[in-house]
Design a protein around this motif. Structure first.
Motif, PDB file in Angstrom:
ATOM      1  N   GLU A 123     -59.206 -37.117  -6.461  1.00  0.00           N
ATOM      2  CA  GLU A 123     -59.952 -37.140  -7.712  1.00  0.00           C
ATOM      3  C   GLU A 123     -59.147 -37.783  -8.830  1.00  0.00           C
ATOM      4  O   GLU A 123     -57.989 -37.459  -9.059  1.00  0.00           O
ATOM      5  CB  GLU A 123     -60.373 -35.728  -8.123  1.00  0.00           C
ATOM      6  CG  GLU A 123     -61.510 -35.783  -9.151  1.00  0.00           C
ATOM      7  CD  GLU A 123     -61.916 -34.397  -9.645  1.00  0.00           C
ATOM      8  OE1 GLU A 123     -62.180 -34.272 -10.842  1.00  0.00           O
ATOM      9  OE2 GLU A 123     -61.964 -33.466  -8.803  1.00  0.00           O
ATOM     10  N   CYS A 124     -59.800 -38.698  -9.513  1.00  0.00           N
ATOM     11  CA  CYS A 124     -59.185 -39.379 -10.647  1.00  0.00           C
ATOM     12  C   CYS A 124     -59.386 -38.533 -11.900  1.00  0.00           C
ATOM     13  O   CYS A 124     -60.279 -37.695 -11.957  1.00  0.00           O
ATOM     14  CB  CYS A 124     -59.819 -40.753 -10.818  1.00  0.00           C
ATOM     15  SG  CYS A 124     -59.224 -41.662 -12.251  1.00  0.00           S
ATOM     16  N   ARG A 125     -58.557 -38.791 -12.925  1.00  0.00           N
ATOM     17  CA  ARG A 125     -58.693 -38.039 -14.165  1.00  0.00           C
ATOM     18  C   ARG A 125     -60.042 -38.273 -14.850  1.00  0.00           C
ATOM     19  O   ARG A 125     -60.510 -37.466 -15.634  1.00  0.00           O
ATOM     20  CB  ARG A 125     -57.573 -38.431 -15.132  1.00  0.00           C
ATOM     21  CG  ARG A 125     -56.272 -37.694 -14.812  1.00  0.00           C
ATOM     22  CD  ARG A 125     -55.327 -37.784 -15.988  1.00  0.00           C
ATOM     23  NE  ARG A 125     -54.616 -39.049 -16.002  1.00  0.00           N
ATOM     24  CZ  ARG A 125     -54.098 -39.578 -17.103  1.00  0.00           C
ATOM     25  NH1 ARG A 125     -54.249 -38.973 -18.257  1.00  0.00           N
ATOM     26  NH2 ARG A 125     -53.443 -40.711 -17.042  1.00  0.00           N
ATOM     27  N   CYS A 126     -60.654 -39.396 -14.533  1.00  0.00           N
ATOM     28  CA  CYS A 126     -61.944 -39.698 -15.166  1.00  0.00           C
ATOM     29  C   CYS A 126     -63.092 -38.958 -14.485  1.00  0.00           C
ATOM     30  O   CYS A 126     -64.226 -38.999 -14.946  1.00  0.00           O
ATOM     31  CB  CYS A 126     -62.204 -41.206 -15.163  1.00  0.00           C
ATOM     32  SG  CYS A 126     -62.685 -41.859 -13.560  1.00  0.00           S
ATOM     33  N   GLY A 127     -62.787 -38.303 -13.380  1.00  0.00           N
ATOM     34  CA  GLY A 127     -63.837 -37.567 -12.695  1.00  0.00           C
ATOM     35  C   GLY A 127     -64.348 -38.284 -11.452  1.00  0.00           C
ATOM     36  O   GLY A 127     -64.959 -37.686 -10.585  1.00  0.00           O
ATOM     37  N   PRO A 147     -56.846 -48.865  -7.079  1.00  0.00           N
ATOM     38  CA  PRO A 147     -57.478 -48.771  -8.400  1.00  0.00           C
ATOM     39  C   PRO A 147     -58.715 -47.884  -8.347  1.00  0.00           C
ATOM     40  O   PRO A 147     -59.428 -47.858  -7.356  1.00  0.00           O
ATOM     41  CB  PRO A 147     -57.842 -50.219  -8.727  1.00  0.00           C
ATOM     42  CG  PRO A 147     -57.913 -50.920  -7.413  1.00  0.00           C
ATOM     43  CD  PRO A 147     -57.102 -50.145  -6.416  1.00  0.00           C
ATOM     44  N   CYS A 148     -58.955 -47.174  -9.432  1.00  0.00           N
ATOM     45  CA  CYS A 148     -60.179 -46.373  -9.562  1.00  0.00           C
ATOM     46  C   CYS A 148     -61.337 -47.334  -9.822  1.00  0.00           C
ATOM     47  O   CYS A 148     -61.169 -48.337 -10.501  1.00  0.00           O
ATOM     48  CB  CYS A 148     -60.038 -45.397 -10.725  1.00  0.00           C
ATOM     49  SG  CYS A 148     -61.557 -44.487 -11.084  1.00  0.00           S
ATOM     50  N   CYS A 149     -62.502 -47.042  -9.261  1.00  0.00           N
ATOM     51  CA  CYS A 149     -63.614 -47.970  -9.508  1.00  0.00           C
ATOM     52  C   CYS A 149     -64.274 -47.725 -10.849  1.00  0.00           C
ATOM     53  O   CYS A 149     -65.072 -48.528 -11.302  1.00  0.00           O
ATOM     54  CB  CYS A 149     -64.660 -47.971  -8.396  1.00  0.00           C
ATOM     55  SG  CYS A 149     -64.437 -46.789  -7.113  1.00  0.00           S
ATOM     56  N   SER A 150     -63.962 -46.621 -11.500  1.00  0.00           N
ATOM     57  CA  SER A 150     -64.636 -46.313 -12.754  1.00  0.00           C
ATOM     58  C   SER A 150     -63.757 -46.494 -13.987  1.00  0.00           C
ATOM     59  O   SER A 150     -64.260 -46.672 -15.079  1.00  0.00           O
ATOM     60  CB  SER A 150     -65.155 -44.882 -12.736  1.00  0.00           C
ATOM     61  OG  SER A 150     -66.087 -44.721 -11.699  1.00  0.00           O
ATOM     62  N   CYS A 151     -62.446 -46.402 -13.832  1.00  0.00           N
ATOM     63  CA  CYS A 151     -61.582 -46.567 -14.996  1.00  0.00           C
ATOM     64  C   CYS A 151     -60.401 -47.443 -14.606  1.00  0.00           C
ATOM     65  O   CYS A 151     -60.358 -47.995 -13.524  1.00  0.00           O
ATOM     66  CB  CYS A 151     -61.118 -45.211 -15.529  1.00  0.00           C
ATOM     67  SG  CYS A 151     -59.937 -44.393 -14.458  1.00  0.00           S
ATOM     68  N   SER A 152     -59.435 -47.569 -15.518  1.00  0.00           N
ATOM     69  CA  SER A 152     -58.336 -48.508 -15.261  1.00  0.00           C
ATOM     70  C   SER A 152     -57.142 -47.843 -14.588  1.00  0.00           C
ATOM     71  O   SER A 152     -56.114 -48.477 -14.382  1.00  0.00           O
ATOM     72  CB  SER A 152     -57.898 -49.150 -16.578  1.00  0.00           C
ATOM     73  OG  SER A 152     -57.464 -48.144 -17.456  1.00  0.00           O
TER      74      SER A 152
HETATM   75 ZN   LIG Z   1     -60.872 -43.129 -12.842  1.00  0.00          ZN
END
Ligand SMILES: [Zn+2]
Length: 160
Positions: A123-127, A147-152
């Motif tokens: 899980e990324c910090r962005c959720g 890389p996360c697909c939703s944030c940097s």
């Molecule tokens: Zn993210």
């Protein structure tokens, strides 16, 4: 994207990034491009027939000629060339990823393994979730940046 940084000195001499060319090839390439770009073509004694070019607008010609001279000044000096080659190697493809500082470093075993989907998730910090598939996972002893697909944010996945 990396190409935006401009031509390298080998490109300037028309070598198309052929960094491994011999000093002889370099010299020949230089003569050809210098001749082609020379503002008023005073140096035609070295010209091979048919290499005279067409002659464009003066200003543009001048600039191209100076660029060729600069490239040659560096590449004709073995020591300078060696240093330039090193720099080129270091600045070459892949440097963007090396500059990335991962948000977190995890081992594959810390990720949740979805056997059905054949993937590992974290899980990324962005959720959202960092996702890596089994066929993309790093070989034992290496790591990959994910890389996360939703944030940097970027996750470093270690396979120990
Ligand atoms: Zn993210």
């Amino acid at each position: 994207m990396a190409e935006e940084r401009g031509k390298n000195l080998y490109d300037v001499l028309g070598l198309g990034g052929n960094t491994g060319c011999s000093a002889d090839e370099l010299k020949r390439a230089y003569r050809k491009t210098a001749l082609r770009t020379h503002p008023d073509k005073k140096h035609e004694e070295d010209a091979s027939p048919g290499e005279e070019g067409r002659g464009g607008p003066q200003g543009q010609q001048n600039e191209a000629f100076l660029e060729v001279q600069r490239a040659w000044a560096i590449l004709s000096d073995p020591e300078e060339r060696y240093r330039y080659d090193e720099e080129l190697l270091r600045g070459g493809a892949g440097d963007e990823l090396e500059d990335v500082v991962p948000d977190k470093v995890v081992t594959l075993s810390e990720m949740s393994h979805d056997r059905g989907q054949g993937s590992y998730g974290f899980e990324c910090r962005c959720g959202d979730t960092f996702l890596i598939f089994e066929n993309e996972k790093p070989e034992t002893g290496t790591s990959v940046l994910l890389p996360c697909c939703s944030c940097s944010l970027v996750l470093c996945v270690n396979n120990e």
